[in-house]
Write an enzyme that holds these catalytic residues in place. Structure first.
Site, PDB file in Angstrom:
ATOM      1  N   HIS A 185       0.878  -1.356  -0.194  1.00 30.41           N
ATOM      2  CA  HIS A 185      -0.001  -0.008  -0.178  1.00 30.41           C
ATOM      3  C   HIS A 185       1.002   1.454  -0.026  1.00 30.41           C
ATOM      4  CE1 HIS A 185      -4.030  -1.831   1.374  1.00 30.41           C
ATOM      5  NE2 HIS A 185      -4.069  -1.721   0.132  1.00 30.41           N
ATOM      6  N   ARG A 292      -9.802 -11.046  -5.783  1.00 30.96           N
ATOM      7  CA  ARG A 292      -9.335 -12.087  -4.686  1.00 30.96           C
ATOM      8  C   ARG A 292     -10.176 -12.239  -3.751  1.00 30.96           C
ATOM      9  NH1 ARG A 292      -4.858  -9.080  -6.526  1.00 30.96           N
ATOM     10  NH2 ARG A 292      -3.068  -9.996  -7.205  1.00 30.96           N
ATOM     11  N   ARG A 328     -12.939 -14.631  -8.322  1.00 31.27           N
ATOM     12  CA  ARG A 328     -12.252 -15.921  -8.058  1.00 31.27           C
ATOM     13  C   ARG A 328     -12.530 -16.441  -6.936  1.00 31.27           C
ATOM     14  NH1 ARG A 328      -5.845 -15.905  -7.693  1.00 31.27           N
ATOM     15  NH2 ARG A 328      -6.131 -15.094  -5.802  1.00 31.27           N
ATOM     16  N   GLU A 427      -3.610 -21.909 -14.946  1.00 35.29           N
ATOM     17  CA  GLU A 427      -2.316 -21.770 -14.212  1.00 35.29           C
ATOM     18  C   GLU A 427      -1.498 -23.087 -14.093  1.00 35.29           C
ATOM     19  OE1 GLU A 427      -3.263 -19.913 -10.384  1.00 35.29           O
ATOM     20  OE2 GLU A 427      -5.173 -21.039 -10.208  1.00 35.29           O
ATOM     21  N   ASN A 450       1.566 -16.117 -13.305  1.00 31.24           N
ATOM     22  CA  ASN A 450       2.462 -16.387 -12.145  1.00 31.24           C
ATOM     23  C   ASN A 450       2.697 -17.694 -11.818  1.00 31.24           C
ATOM     24  OD1 ASN A 450       2.094 -13.393 -12.191  1.00 31.24           O
ATOM     25  ND2 ASN A 450       1.287 -13.318 -10.067  1.00 31.24           N
ATOM     26  N   ASP A 451       1.629 -18.621 -11.690  1.00 28.70           N
ATOM     27  CA  ASP A 451       1.891 -19.852 -11.248  1.00 28.70           C
ATOM     28  C   ASP A 451       2.092 -20.743 -12.623  1.00 28.70           C
ATOM     29  OD1 ASP A 451       1.530 -19.688  -8.520  1.00 28.70           O
ATOM     30  OD2 ASP A 451      -0.808 -20.183  -8.508  1.00 28.70           O
ATOM     31  N   CYS A 498      -4.749 -12.429 -16.307  1.00 33.86           N
ATOM     32  CA  CYS A 498      -4.784 -11.596 -14.900  1.00 33.86           C
ATOM     33  C   CYS A 498      -3.231 -11.490 -14.135  1.00 33.86           C
ATOM     34  CB  CYS A 498      -5.905 -12.281 -13.960  1.00 33.86           C
ATOM     35  SG  CYS A 498      -5.886 -13.958 -13.697  1.00 33.86           S
TER      36      CYS A 498
END
Length: 536
Positions: A185, A292, A328, A427, A450-451, A498
């Site tokens: 943040h 998420r 998701r 993924e 990413n995965d 994504c």
């Protein structure tokens, strides 16, 4: 020195160290039940004062920045946090200030062990909130101040959101930290305020002394210490060029992402809360490609009820301005433990009992979430996305659960959206390689790079010794991405992305040429990606 550029721009100024706050456990033991009750009261008053202070600060900030502080208000009222503090005061018979320090250490450790960048970055929010409470309980002044004068580049081991918001932006030229990443943040606040920032410089940062002349490049991640006058002159020119470019990008906020030959591309944001939705729209997002849901399940001692989940999803959809939101389903596992689920300790949680595997095994947990999403879908367009799907059988089982959730709502006479598209987050290599089969049962695909990269290359991106092997541009990864896009097109279903690659401007043209037309990313990356697309 080189780190991670998290907020673009050139900063030139003098270094000022914002030293890490430290505190020791007092060692005091409470004498009796009356003392426990007294400390409990002190804690409750400190929470009330902290919330009042945050709300006062929020009232002075822009909506997007206030939304970041709202996360801390929610943390202060979180049942799991409260239980941890009260337990330590009551069972360990320690003062409230010590209980807060220990609870903060516990939750920071939980978040820092998570594989997901966004969730791992929430450790800074917990730390920020914990220090805010500790300062009040210990009778210390809340917040930190700069020395007199202007043109400071703040140097720190790490920065909390309130550090970044609380310092006078008019006197700060930039931020540079030893740790941290793009999804913290503090980094988000720096981007919102247009303050150049570099994180993750490492231990070499300790060589910087107060008053050193610094040049900071928030795009490349370069930090120069006491450079020559000639080098400073070069960077002044770079700063002028950057400011002109930033004005051009800001003008793109409301412009559609359309190529020069008229092809429409949709740019969306990855978010985790209704508050994030505000920031996404401010950067020109056309909806959410990844909501998420894990944060809703964390910081508590029990599963969220259907009603709590319904309200959460409804609030996001109401703030979306009519743009579509892809939700998701729960993606937890050994790296995102939920104590009340008593998940088994695993040697390799990333290949174990997680995500859709848990949901299909613990059916009531899954059905509760699905019912809440279907009900909330009455308040705006949304899609349901299943993570970690590895086979057609898993997708069919997940779709059967959606159908069962619909039957349950119908039987109970509860209103819900009849038509909610369901899709797959690609993924796992097995999903990419069988995309032709999955496409027959899915309404859409979204590629989680990413995965996909991690599993394809057998590289743990959190392992520093092999992190350099994590390469989303590896031919094997790119072939799988291209295969998924082509199979989606062949089946006539939308294909989006994504993962982090979607927000990497060095990949934009390549992904577009492969046929990708939906990109979802961290919100501040949207203007840069749009700027590439409108020139294709």
């Amino acid at each position: 020195m080189t780190g991670i550029g998290v907020s673009s721009g050139i900063a030139i100024g003098r270094a000022y160290w914002l030293r890490q706050r430290t505190a020791r456990i007092s060692g005091i033991l409470l004498a009796d039940a009356a003392a426990v009750q007294s400390e409990t009261g002190k804690y409750q008053r400190a929470v009330a004062a902290a919330i009042a202070g945050l709300e006062k600060l929020m009232a002075m900030e822009k909506e997007e920045e206030a939304a970041i502080l709202e996360v801390q208000v929610q943390l202060l009222q979180d049942p799991a946090w409260e239980e941890e503090v009260y337990r330590r005061i009551g069972e360990l018979r320690i003062p409230a200030r010590d209980a807060v320090l220990l609870a903060m250490e516990h939750f920071v450790e939980v978040f820092e062990k998570m594989e997901d960048d966004y969730l791992r970055a929430r450790a800074a929010d917990v730390k920020d909130m914990g220090w805010r409470l500790f300062q009040r309980l210990a009778g210390l002044p809340v917040g930190r101040q700069l020395p007199a004068g202007e043109g400071w580049i703040v140097v720190a081991e790490d920065l909390t959101p309130s550090d970044t918001l609380g310092l006078d932006a008019g006197r700060v030229e930039g931020f540079v930290t030893q740790t941290g990443g793009k999804t913290s943040h503090a980094a988000i606040v720096a981007r919102l305020r247009g303050i150049p920032a570099v994180t993750g410089v490492g231990e070499g940062l300790a060589a910087i002394a107060d008053g050193d002349e610094l040049v900071l490049d928030g795009e490349s991640g370069v930090v120069l210490v006491n450079p020559s006058a000639a080098v400073i002159g070069e960077y002044r020119q770079k700063r002028e060029d950057f400011l002109r470019r930033r004005q051009q990008l800001r003008a793109l906020k409301d412009r559609e992402a359309v190529t020069t030959d008229g092809v429409r591309v949709h740019l969306q944001a990855n978010i985790a809360s209704a508050e994030d939705m505000e920031q996404a729209l401010a950067f020109g997002a056309e909806g959410v490609g990844l909501l998420r849901t894990e944060l809703l399940f964390m910081h508590r001692d029990r599963l969220p009820t259907e009603e709590e989940q319904f309200i959460f999803y409804k609030n996001v959809l109401l703030r979306s301005g009519g743009h579509p939101v892809t939700i998701r389903t729960l993606d937890i596992g050994g790296d995102k433990p939920l104590p009340y689920l008593d998940l088994p300790k695993e040697e390799n949680p990333f290949l174990g009992y997680r995500a859709i595997r848990i949901c299909l095994d613990q059916k009531e947990l899954f059905l509760t979430q699905l019912r809440a999403i279907l009900r909330a879908a009455l308040f705006g367009p949304c899609r349901i996305m299943f993570p970690m799907i590895g086979s057609v059988e898993e997708l069919l089982a997940a779709k059967a659960a959606v159908a069962e959730a619909r039957r349950m709502l119908t039987a109970g006479g509860i209103a819900f959206a009849a038509e909610v598209p369901v899709g797959v987050m690609i993924e796992i290599p097995s999903a990419a390689l069988t995309a032709d089969l999955l496409a027959k049962e899915a309404d859409f695909f979204s590629i989680g790079t990413n995965d996909l990269c991690q599993y394809t290359l057998a590289v743990d991106r959190m392992n520093e010794k092999i992190a350099a092997l994590y390469d989303p541009f590896h031919p094997a990864v790119l072939k799988l991405i291209k295969m998924v896009i082509e199979e989606g097109q062949r089946a006539g279903i939308p294909v989006g992305m994504c993962g982090e690659l979607a927000g990497d401007v060095t990949a934009t043209q390549l992904l577009y040429r492969m046929g990708l037309r939906e990109f979802s990313m961290v919100a501040p990356a949207i203007p840069e990606v749009k700027n590439v697309i409108i020139r294709l």
